[in-house]
Design an enzyme around this catalytic site. Structure first.
Site, PDB file in Angstrom:
ATOM      1  CB  SER A  34      -0.224 -10.225  39.657  1.00 53.94           C
ATOM      2  OG  SER A  34      -0.339  -9.288  40.719  1.00 53.94           O
ATOM      3  CD  GLU A 213       6.354   8.281  28.623  1.00 49.67           C
ATOM      4  OE1 GLU A 213       5.657   8.268  29.665  1.00 49.67           O
ATOM      5  OE2 GLU A 213       5.985   8.826  27.565  1.00 49.67           O
ATOM      6  CG  HIS A 220       3.114  -6.585  40.013  1.00 49.50           C
ATOM      7  ND1 HIS A 220       2.393  -5.421  39.824  1.00 49.50           N
ATOM      8  CD2 HIS A 220       2.203  -7.564  40.203  1.00 49.50           C
ATOM      9  CE1 HIS A 220       1.092  -5.690  39.885  1.00 49.50           C
ATOM     10  NE2 HIS A 220       0.952  -6.991  40.122  1.00 49.50           N
TER      11      HIS A 220
END
Length: 252
Positions: A34, A213, A220
């Site tokens: 990722s 929130e 990442h």
């Protein structure tokens, strides 16, 4: 006319390398997790993988195929058939950038865990060997650091032996190495605990509709972080893959 043709022929004889290298198309494949993968575009998603912005650093005659996927390790990348897809597309002269390690270390998940001196090493060697059989050029990248500091503000490495394994394979198999682990650590130490937050997905409450929130993610990258990582990759390319420099855009 004959004089002009003779002059052109002499130029090609004297400068064949620089001319043909600038004109020949180039293809670079990216495989990893990722931190490298393409993410959804849009104002509501601040997360970016560095491979997503990497094409912006190259000229028009370069194609970047980003096959990195969220959550993958060397093991799951192979087991899920993602490597089979890549190896069938690789051709002679293509480059293969390989960056894994974040998910290989997850012992709690047998579908992804690959011990550093076990399956992780074997899988990286497989990528290299099979790519070379296709005439492609493999390039190893050490995993980029997560952002972690102890209570006194000292940087903490979370990758253990994985970067060491990558460096050892690169040396043993004569593979170009882009040491993003070292470069990212140097950057994090330089910026310190506070300034380094902007590189990662640290979102304030209400800043993005998707995260009302807020969000604290030290793995990442934000858009800023993705470009910072690409800058590191380019710095390493300038040192270890000089043949790619004619394909890159001007630094400005």
């Amino acid at each position: 006319m004959k004089t002009l043709l003779r002059f052109a022929a002499i130029v090609l004889m004297l400068y064949p390398f620089s001319y043909t290298q600038a004109q020949k198309p180039l293809k670079i494949f990216l495989i990893g997790n990722s931190t490298m993968a393409n993410k959804e575009y849009g104002k509501s998603n601040p997360e970016k993988g560095w491979g997503q912005v990497f094409p912006l650093y190259f000229k028009e005659n370069v194609t970047i195929e980003n096959h990195a996927k969220n959550g993958r390790s060397t093991k799951s990348f192979i087991d899920q058939g993602l490597w089979d897809t890549v190896i069938t597309r690789l051709s002679s002269g293509d480059y293969l950038f390989i960056e894994f390690g974040h998910n290989d270390s997850k012992k709690e998940d047998p579908t992804r865990y690959a011990a550093p001196y076990g399956e992780y090493k074997v899988n990286l060697e497989r990528f290299i060997t099979e790519a070379r059989k296709k005439g492609a050029i493999p390039v190893l990248l050490t995993p980029i650091n997560r952002r972690k500091f102890d209570s006194t503000g000292v940087f903490v490495d979370t990758h253990g032996e994985y970067p060491k394994v990558v460096r050892e394979i690169a040396l043993a198999m004569n593979v170009p190495l882009l040491d993003l682990h070292k470069k990212s650590q140097d950057l994090l130490v330089l910026l310190g605990p506070e300034k380094s937050k902007k590189i990662y997905m640290n979102v304030e409450p209400g800043e993005y509709e998707r995260f009302p929130e807020g969000k604290q993610d030290e793995t990442h990258f934000s858009g800023t972080g993705a470009f910072k990582v690409c800058d590191m990759v380019v710095e390493e390319i300038r040192l270890h893959l000089k043949e790619l420099l004619p394909y890159m855009r001007d630094e400005k």
